[in-house]
Design a protein around this motif. Structure first.
Motif, short mmCIF file in Angstrom:
data_model
loop_
_atom_site.label_atom_id
_atom_site.label_comp_id
_atom_site.label_asym_id
_atom_site.label_seq_id
_atom_site.Cartn_x
_atom_site.Cartn_y
_atom_site.Cartn_z
N ILE A 82 0.83 -1.21 0.00
CA ILE A 82 0.00 0.00 0.00
C ILE A 82 0.86 1.25 0.00
O ILE A 82 0.52 2.28 -0.60
N ASP A 83 2.02 1.17 0.64
CA ASP A 83 2.91 2.34 0.67
C ASP A 83 3.47 2.63 -0.73
O ASP A 83 3.49 3.78 -1.19
N GLN A 84 3.92 1.57 -1.43
CA GLN A 84 4.43 1.76 -2.79
C GLN A 84 3.33 2.25 -3.73
O GLN A 84 3.55 3.12 -4.59
N PHE A 85 2.12 1.69 -3.58
CA PHE A 85 0.99 2.10 -4.43
C PHE A 85 0.64 3.57 -4.22
O PHE A 85 0.42 4.35 -5.15
N ALA A 86 0.60 4.01 -2.95
CA ALA A 86 0.25 5.41 -2.66
C ALA A 86 1.31 6.37 -3.17
O ALA A 86 0.99 7.46 -3.70
N ARG A 87 2.57 6.01 -3.04
CA ARG A 87 3.64 6.88 -3.52
C ARG A 87 3.60 7.00 -5.05
O ARG A 87 3.78 8.08 -5.61
N ALA A 88 3.39 5.84 -5.72
CA ALA A 88 3.39 5.87 -7.20
C ALA A 88 2.18 6.63 -7.76
O ALA A 88 2.23 7.19 -8.86
N GLN A 107 -1.01 -2.98 -13.25
CA GLN A 107 0.29 -3.63 -13.01
C GLN A 107 0.38 -4.24 -11.60
O GLN A 107 0.90 -5.33 -11.41
N GLN A 108 -0.13 -3.51 -10.64
CA GLN A 108 -0.07 -4.01 -9.26
C GLN A 108 -0.95 -5.26 -9.08
O GLN A 108 -0.68 -6.12 -8.25
N GLU A 109 -1.98 -5.34 -9.93
CA GLU A 109 -2.91 -6.46 -9.78
C GLU A 109 -2.28 -7.80 -10.17
O GLU A 109 -2.81 -8.85 -9.81
N LYS A 110 -1.14 -7.75 -10.87
CA LYS A 110 -0.51 -8.99 -11.29
C LYS A 110 0.03 -9.81 -10.13
O LYS A 110 0.31 -10.99 -10.28
N ASN A 111 0.18 -9.21 -8.97
CA ASN A 111 0.63 -9.95 -7.77
C ASN A 111 -0.46 -10.92 -7.34
O ASN A 111 -1.61 -10.54 -7.16
N ALA A 112 -0.09 -12.20 -7.19
CA ALA A 112 -1.08 -13.23 -6.88
C ALA A 112 -1.76 -13.03 -5.53
O ALA A 112 -2.88 -13.49 -5.32
N LEU A 113 -1.09 -12.34 -4.62
CA LEU A 113 -1.67 -12.14 -3.29
C LEU A 113 -2.64 -10.97 -3.24
O LEU A 113 -3.36 -10.80 -2.26
N ILE A 114 -2.65 -10.13 -4.32
CA ILE A 114 -3.50 -8.94 -4.31
C ILE A 114 -4.83 -9.30 -4.95
O ILE A 114 -4.91 -9.72 -6.10
N GLN A 118 -7.64 0.02 -5.59
CA GLN A 118 -8.56 1.10 -5.94
C GLN A 118 -7.98 2.44 -5.48
O GLN A 118 -7.36 2.51 -4.41
N LEU A 119 -8.22 3.45 -6.30
CA LEU A 119 -7.84 4.83 -5.96
C LEU A 119 -9.11 5.66 -5.87
O LEU A 119 -9.98 5.60 -6.75
N LEU A 120 -9.22 6.47 -4.82
CA LEU A 120 -10.37 7.32 -4.60
C LEU A 120 -9.91 8.77 -4.48
O LEU A 120 -8.80 9.03 -4.03
N ASP A 121 -10.83 9.68 -4.90
CA ASP A 121 -10.50 11.09 -4.67
C ASP A 121 -10.89 11.44 -3.25
O ASP A 121 -11.37 10.61 -2.49
#
Length: 507
Positions: A82-88, A107-114, A118-121
């Protein structure tokens, strides 16, 4: 006649030995009941219980620690994603570059554990999403940490965990990032590890239980050695102590046992020796009394029997001293057994004479009857031995017996250095005198002896009538055996056979 007069047991066994054997038997029986479960088995149960307790506690601790470790790793993984996702997503979110946000999410969804992202305003409207976000997040903005940190929410079934973190640009919140992590693969790994730990714990418990009994037996081996040594000492086999040589505490105990065995062997030797010089009943009283050498003299009712050889002086002139001694030992050996089997006590041997007392040291209501029975046994035994010696061409002898009953003093006589337990009094002297009046192979009793309880009809007055004995101020009426009044000759014969069957080398 009382059949109990002749004891149905080994006449050679001393009263001390019988009492000791009974005591040992009672102790062995009590011990066997008290310790019905073997010590090794009880120790094995204790060791098994301890192993089970330790392994259960250890297993529970390892499983708890592993669960905490797995959940901590899951949180670290979720917070890192979540930290990498928020920074990117911060710069594309400020620039309103929705295409870049969709590419980032995909791209992040390719991780089997994820499971989903979602991104919200700031108003909570979805800007980009991929996969699925678990339902139940009605107010994701309110779920995030106000200081910019991440927060986590677990679904109701526990299959997923959603991490929520504000997207910051230059320390200003511009939106929200959500990532759902699938917990099931991690939980499956955790369950496999837990099953492995449980199986290992059970296996160790079974192994420990199987090894508990051999271990307990090994631990109990020194105790078993001590038991064997104790039993050997009780049997008089002190030599077994030399087979157990140890240099530990058990060795020190064995050394103490060895010293104790030596003392017990000396004690047994003293008892055996004492029983040869004293009657078994007197020896028992001496050994059991704290001050046995000072047994006080007491007046008691009893009977005294004297038995001597007819023509002993002439016999001594014809035979060598060792032949005389051998002859006396052979006869007196069986006479002693006859006394023991008739509740009598050999008081002393006086040259060719044996003195036997009845009712001393233990009171006996039928002391005269027992003395009379003993006299019949002695004459029957002497007759049988003479028959055997005559058949072998050896010297034979005849005996005469005198019996008197009355009051006498029984106790230790002598000085501090040497004492003798005996009886004295006019009753004893009269028994000795009347013995000299008996015919060879005959039995004479005084009127006092013939009138004792149980003697009715067994004797009759002697034809010699009243006689004045040396040292007596009144006439004495001797009595002899009444052949018609005695009906238990078969019992006497049986007693003689029992005694002669116990034939041992004369002492």
């Amino acid at each position: 006649m009382d059949p109990g007069i002749i004891r149905d047991s080994n006449p050679a066994m001393t009263a001390t030995e019988t009492a000791a054997a009974d005591a040992c038997a009672r102790e062995a029986t009590a011990t066997s009941h008290r310790y019905a479960i073997p010590l090794a088995l009880r120790w094995a149960l204790y060791i098994s219980g301890l192993v089970v307790l330790v392994m259960v506690v250890l297993g529970w601790f390892l499983i708890s620690q592993q669960q905490k470790s797995y959940r901590h790793q899951t949180d670290l993984l979720g917070e890192m994603i979540i930290d990498q996702f928020a920074r990117a997503a911060s710069e594309p979110l400020v620039a309103g570059d929705l295409l870049s946000l969709e590419v980032l999410v995909s791209q992040q969804e390719k991780n089997a554990l994820i499971l989903g992202m979602q991104l919200l305003d700031l108003d909570g409207r979805p800007l980009a999403s991929a996969g699925r976000i678990p339902v139940g997040l009605n107010n994701p903005l309110g779920s995030s940490s106000p200081d910019g940190g991440s927060a986590s929410l677990v679904t109701g079934d526990g299959s997923a965990i959603t991490y929520i973190k504000p997207v910051l640009f230059q320390r200003t919140a511009v939106g929200q990032a959500l990532v759902s992590i699938d917990r099931r693969p991690l939980e499956r790994n955790l369950q496999r590890l837990i099953r492995a730990l449980v199986a290992t714990t059970i296996g160790l418990i079974i192994l420990g239980s199987l090894l508990a009994y051999p271990l307990a037996r090994r631990l109990c081996r020194p105790i078993h050695q001590l038991v064997q040594v104790g039993e050997a000492i009780d049997r008089g086999e002190a030599g077994i102590l030399e087979e157990h040589q140890r240099r530990d505490e058990i060795g020190q105990v064995l050394t103490s046992f060895r010293r104790m065995a030596e003392g017990l062997e000396q004690k047994r030797h003293v008892e055996r020796t004492l029983s040869r010089y004293l009657s078994p009943s007197v020896a028992e009283k001496v050994l059991s009394s704290p001050d046995g050498h000072r047994l006080p003299g007491t007046m008691t009712e009893g009977s005294v029997l004297f038995c001597d050889i007819v023509g002993f002086t002439e016999l001594s002139e014809r035979l060598e001293p060792d032949q005389v001694a051998s002859l006396l030992n052979e006869y007196f050996h069986y006479f002693s057994l006859a006394a023991s089997s008739s509740h009598g006590t050999v008081d002393k041997f006086i040259g060719d004479c044996i003195m036997i007392v009845f009712g001393v040291p233990d009171a006996d209501e039928h002391h005269a009857l027992h003395a009379f029975t003993c006299a019949l046994l002695i004459q029957s035994i002497a007759e049988e031995i003479n028959r055997q010696r005559q058949a072998a061409g050896e010297t034979t002898v005849l005996f005469r017996i005198g019996i008197n009953s009355g009051r006498m003093l029984a106790g230790n006589l002598g000085g501090e250095e040497r004492v003798q337990y005996t009886v004295i009094g006019d009753t004893v002297n009269l028994a000795s005198r009347i013995c000299g009046l008996a015919e060879p192979g005959g039995i004479l009793l005084t009127h006092m002896a013939a009138s004792q309880p149980g003697m009715e009809g067994l004797t009759r007055p002697s034809p010699m009538g009243g006689v004045r004995l040396r040292g007596s101020r009144r006439n004495v009426i001797p009595h002899e055996v009444d052949p018609g009044g005695f009906s238990d000759l078969e019992l006497i014969q049986e007693g003689m056979e029992i005694i002669l069957r116990s034939r041992e080398a004369p002492s």
